[in-house]
Enzyme design. Structure first.
Site, mmCIF file in Angstrom:
data_model
loop_
_atom_site.group_PDB
_atom_site.id
_atom_site.type_symbol
_atom_site.label_atom_id
_atom_site.label_comp_id
_atom_site.label_asym_id
_atom_site.label_seq_id
_atom_site.Cartn_x
_atom_site.Cartn_y
_atom_site.Cartn_z
ATOM 1 N N GLN B 124 0.845 -1.195 0.000
ATOM 2 C CA GLN B 124 0.000 0.000 0.000
ATOM 3 C C GLN B 124 0.880 1.245 0.000
ATOM 4 O O GLN B 124 1.721 1.396 0.876
ATOM 5 C CB GLN B 124 -0.882 -0.036 1.250
ATOM 6 C CG GLN B 124 -1.595 1.252 1.550
ATOM 7 C CD GLN B 124 -2.301 1.206 2.894
ATOM 8 O OE1 GLN B 124 -3.307 0.539 3.065
ATOM 9 N NE2 GLN B 124 -1.757 1.900 3.881
ATOM 10 N N GLY B 125 0.719 2.115 -0.977
ATOM 11 C CA GLY B 125 1.525 3.332 -1.053
ATOM 12 C C GLY B 125 0.714 4.558 -0.698
ATOM 13 O O GLY B 125 0.123 5.197 -1.570
ATOM 14 N N TYR B 126 0.640 4.858 0.590
ATOM 15 C CA TYR B 126 -0.109 6.034 1.038
ATOM 16 C C TYR B 126 0.843 7.088 1.629
ATOM 17 O O TYR B 126 1.000 8.159 1.086
ATOM 18 C CB TYR B 126 -1.148 5.654 2.105
ATOM 19 C CG TYR B 126 -2.395 4.941 1.590
ATOM 20 C CD1 TYR B 126 -2.552 4.620 0.248
ATOM 21 C CD2 TYR B 126 -3.418 4.606 2.472
ATOM 22 C CE1 TYR B 126 -3.702 3.968 -0.193
ATOM 23 C CE2 TYR B 126 -4.568 3.951 2.032
ATOM 24 C CZ TYR B 126 -4.705 3.634 0.692
ATOM 25 O OH TYR B 126 -5.831 2.995 0.274
ATOM 26 N N SER B 127 1.460 6.749 2.774
ATOM 27 C CA SER B 127 2.236 7.750 3.514
ATOM 28 C C SER B 127 3.438 8.234 2.723
ATOM 29 O O SER B 127 4.015 7.492 1.919
ATOM 30 C CB SER B 127 2.738 7.160 4.834
ATOM 31 O OG SER B 127 1.670 6.836 5.668
ATOM 32 N N GLU B 242 -10.624 -2.525 6.343
ATOM 33 C CA GLU B 242 -9.473 -2.769 7.208
ATOM 34 C C GLU B 242 -9.772 -3.840 8.234
ATOM 35 O O GLU B 242 -8.871 -4.497 8.720
ATOM 36 C CB GLU B 242 -9.019 -1.480 7.890
ATOM 37 C CG GLU B 242 -7.828 -0.869 7.182
ATOM 38 C CD GLU B 242 -7.149 0.209 8.002
ATOM 39 O OE1 GLU B 242 -7.841 0.876 8.775
ATOM 40 O OE2 GLU B 242 -5.938 0.367 7.845
#
Lengths: 359, 401
Positions: B124-127, B242
């Site tokens: 997951q590429g969020y932050s 989630e």
């Protein structure tokens, strides 16, 4: 598998809640709080007419035949309203006679308790924090009982008192009998008066299953105190939200400050997650006998402690005004103090729960 | 309130238990490589309707009627038997349900089956370094050039990036739009040229996280989920899923049992520490919080099964903060029981995820990891803001737009 309230239970809470807000708004509560009696007979009469006096008394004896969970749900709402009524002692007396009494005792007392025509209470406390059945020293021999019980809720108004005696058993006394003296104590919680009951060779009759009943009634009491604290704590949180939302300092309402917002969020989190614990502990008393003593002990210790801490925060967030007699915070603060100390402090019940866990 | 299962649910559980006696595999099958054994058993679980219950059959699921009680039983029993059920992780747990909700039929067909089979792993590429709690301020950008996205930027805290085949992530595609409206949800091949993954070593010594750098990375134009500028809404909706990642509801109970064992075997003045009144008080206080968390979970479960989400919005918002605090309370008690053992660094095994439990070093590692929990997945102070503002109606923070 259903972990939640039924529609009837939600309705029960709503019905009592609207009674409380209509019949005992805070102005009225304040009058009673500053008065002498620690209760208001009209309020109890009103609740009795709604069936609250006999909520958990069996239908055979004129009650509503509901469970400890239903009592606890009402207890929450009464805590929320800091309602000055003899609900606690009266409900416990009913449970004690139902669980420990002979058929004859049940049919003599329960219908009158259920209708509210007679008022009952329990006398468990003794000097030196002797609250638990195994600690009682009051002596009953034959049909006479001698000893001093303390912190008897609404004792001065009661007709019949279930008294805990040495060996953990229970006896019934009538308050007007010879040898019974009831002295009002200057209790911290002015919404639930307490008295000292001095028994000098007072006539009594024992409950045949008193020893088993006394533990069950103690456990039910722990749950009712926890539920009352839960309701009181939520009331304090709402009062704090209202106050900090209107009180301005540095040109802005206090709730605009994160330090205030976060403290309120902590209070609410700490309190709201205990709701399911009191539900469970009450349900266990009704249906899960193996786990009920432990769950009740943990619920009382944890919830009355969390509520007291929320009350402390509520006071702090009200600033100096919170410390005054005029400020309403004190009424619920003291309700929380009562619930925490009555029947033994959290420390006592944590140690009991440790023993019950086999630690 | 009724905490008992109905007859038909109990019968379902019996059948399930009987099925789970098939794990571990025996005979010739036991000689297969472990990965192969797991795959085999997973396939049998799908056939029987225990695994991927809410996924369509055509994508590799078992397409069972929605049933919260049976879902819960399956989860509990699989964990108790330590049997390989559905894969957890960000692909099956978050991406697949997101594609079911927002993906095109082509995207669903292409990505969901290999993801459920474990052949396509996701990160997951969020932050980003400059976008943590204020995630919507992210700056990694994707520009549509011809029929390809060209991506430049830098992501951080990317769990499993080093072993992932694909990334689902948030990128700024509309630089002129407002903060939230300029973000799109894209799917990237991690083997594409221009991607560099660097591990981040944590204070425990383990390296669960990575940094990912993008230099002119190219992705097909149709690797966008939802429309341009809708990435924020898509990612918020993903958060609903989630719960799929909340692996083991009993994990905290196991940790508490381990703590009791620790108190039994640790000595205080020559006697087991559990006999010490101050230790008993502390353990019983922790148990109070533990039971609150457990029963609140049960309460949310029933509300969910009844379709009464509104009735439990508040405790749900509080769960993350509550669980974090509980975990820290628990590991802090362990820290005090272990005592001088906290002067020693954990071994690599003790420091890594899924490592041994109950050793002194494992407690040291749990103690440090419990601190990280107050940041991961939404910092505790952000949780307090959410509770204050959304659950209690307190005013929003003053902030620039």
């Amino acid at each position: 598998m259903e972990f939640g309230l039924s529609e009837e239970q939600k309705l029960l809470q709503e019905t009592v809640r609207s009674f409380v807000s209509k019949e005992c708004p805070v102005t009225k509560l304040r009058e009673i709080f500053d008065g002498e009696l620690g209760t208001e007979p009209a309020l109890w009469k009103g609740l009795s007419e709604m069936g609250i006096a006999g909520l958990a008394i069996s239908e055979d004896h004129g009650g509503a035949g509901m469970e400890v969970l239903d009592l606890a749900l009402v207890s929450e709402v009464l805590g929320e309203g800091a309602l000055p009524t003899p609900f606690l002692g009266h409900s416990l007396a009913g449970l004690a006679i139902e669980a420990g009494g002979s058929d004859e005792q049940k049919s003599r007392w329960l219908p009158r308790l259920a209708s509210g025509d007679a008022l009952g209470t329990v006398a468990f406390g003794e000097l030196d924090n002797r609250w638990q059945p195994e600690e009682w020293t009051t002596q009953a021999s034959g049909s006479r009982v001698t000893g001093t019980k303390r912190f008897v809720p609404n004792g001065s108004l009661s007709d019949v008192v279930v008294v805990g005696v040495a060996g953990g058993g229970l006896v019934l006394i009538e308050k007007e009998a010879k040898g019974v003296t009831c002295e009002t104590m200057d209790g911290i919680d002015r919404t639930r008066g307490v008295c000292e009951l001095i028994l000098d060779e007072a006539p009594c009759e024992s409950l045949p299953n008193g020893a088993a009943a006394s533990r069950r009634v103690r456990d039910a009491a722990l749950v009712l105190l926890a539920a009352d604290s839960f309701g009181a704590a939520w009331k304090l949180i709402r009062m704090t939200i209202d106050y900090t939302g209107t009180r301005e300092q540095f040109g802005t309402p206090l709730t605009q400050f994160q330090s205030v917002k976060h403290e309120i969020a902590n209070m609410a989190t700490d309190v709201e997650q205990t709701r399911a614990l009191y539900w469970y502990a009450a349900h266990a008393l009704d249906h899960l006998p193996d786990d009920s003593a432990h769950a009740a002990a943990i619920a009382k210790a944890h919830i009355t402690d969390r509520a007291m801490e929320a009350a402390r925060s509520a006071f702090e967030l009200h600033g100096g005004i919170g410390f005054t007699w005029e400020c309403d915070v004190q009424m619920w603060f003291k309700r929380c103090m009562f619930n925490r100390a009555f029947l033994g402090t959290p420390e006592v019940h944590r140690e009991r729960s440790a023993q019950l866990s086999g630690w | 309130m009724n905490l008992e299962y109905s007859e038909d649910v109990l019968a379902f559980r019996d059948e399930l238990r009987e099925f789970l006696e098939g794990w571990p595999l025996t005979g010739d099958e036991a000689k297969l490589a472990l990965e192969e054994q797991r795959r085999l058993f997973r396939e049998r679980g799908i056939e029987r309707g225990y695994v991927y219950r809410d996924m369509p059959k055509k994508f590799g699921g078992s397409e069972q009627p929605s049933d919260a009680v049976r879902d819960r039983i399956v989860k509990e029993e699989y964990l108790a038997a330590n049997a390989p059920g559905g894969l957890i992780g960000q692909g099956p747990g978050m991406l697949a349900p997101t594609l079911m909700e927002f993906g095109t039929p082509e995207q669903q067909e292409r990505f969901i089956p290999p993801t459920l089979a474990g052949d396509m792993r996701w990160c997951q590429g969020y932050s980003e370094p400059g976008a943590g709690s204020d995630l919507a301020s992210l700056q990694s950008r994707a520009d549509l050039v011809g029929d390809e996205w060209v991506i430049n930027g830098h992501k951080i805290w990317t769990t499993t990036a080093h072993e992932a085949d694909y990334m689902f992530g948030l990128f700024r595609t509309e630089p002129d739009a407002s903060k939230h409206a300029g973000i799109s949800y894209l799917l990237l091949d991690m083997k594409a040229p221009g991607i560099e993954v660097r591990p981040l070593k944590e204070m425990t010594g383990a390296a669960m996280f990575n940094e990912v750098f993008f230099t002119d990375v190219r992705a097909p134009a149709d690797h966008i989920v939802g429309k341009r500028g809708e990435g924020w809404q898509v990612s918020r909706a993903t958060l609903k899923h989630e719960r799929n990642l909340i692996g083991d509801p009993n994990a905290m109970h196991r940790a508490f049992r381990n703590l009791i064992d620790l108190a039994r075997r640790t000595k205080r003045g020559g006697r087991p520490a559990i006999e010490d009144p101050s230790v008993r008080q502390r353990l019983a206080e922790i148990e109070g919080y533990l039971l609150c968390q457990e029963f609140t979970g049960s309460r949310m479960f029933t509300a969910g099964a009844r379709g009464d989400h509104a009735g439990v919005v508040m405790p749900m918002m509080m769960m993350k903060l509550y669980g974090t605090d509980l975990q820290q309370l628990l590991t802090r008690a362990a820290c005090d029981l272990v005592g001088d053992g906290f002067l020693l660094a954990p071994t690599v095994e003790e420091g890594s995820h899924g490592g041994p439990q109950g050793t002194d070093g494992a407690w040291v590692s749990s103690y440090m990891n419990a601190i990280a929990v107050s940041i991961a997945g939404g910092a505790s102070n952000i949780q307090r803001n959410i509770i204050g503002e959304r659950a209690l109606g307190l005013p929003r923070d003053l902030r620039s737009a």
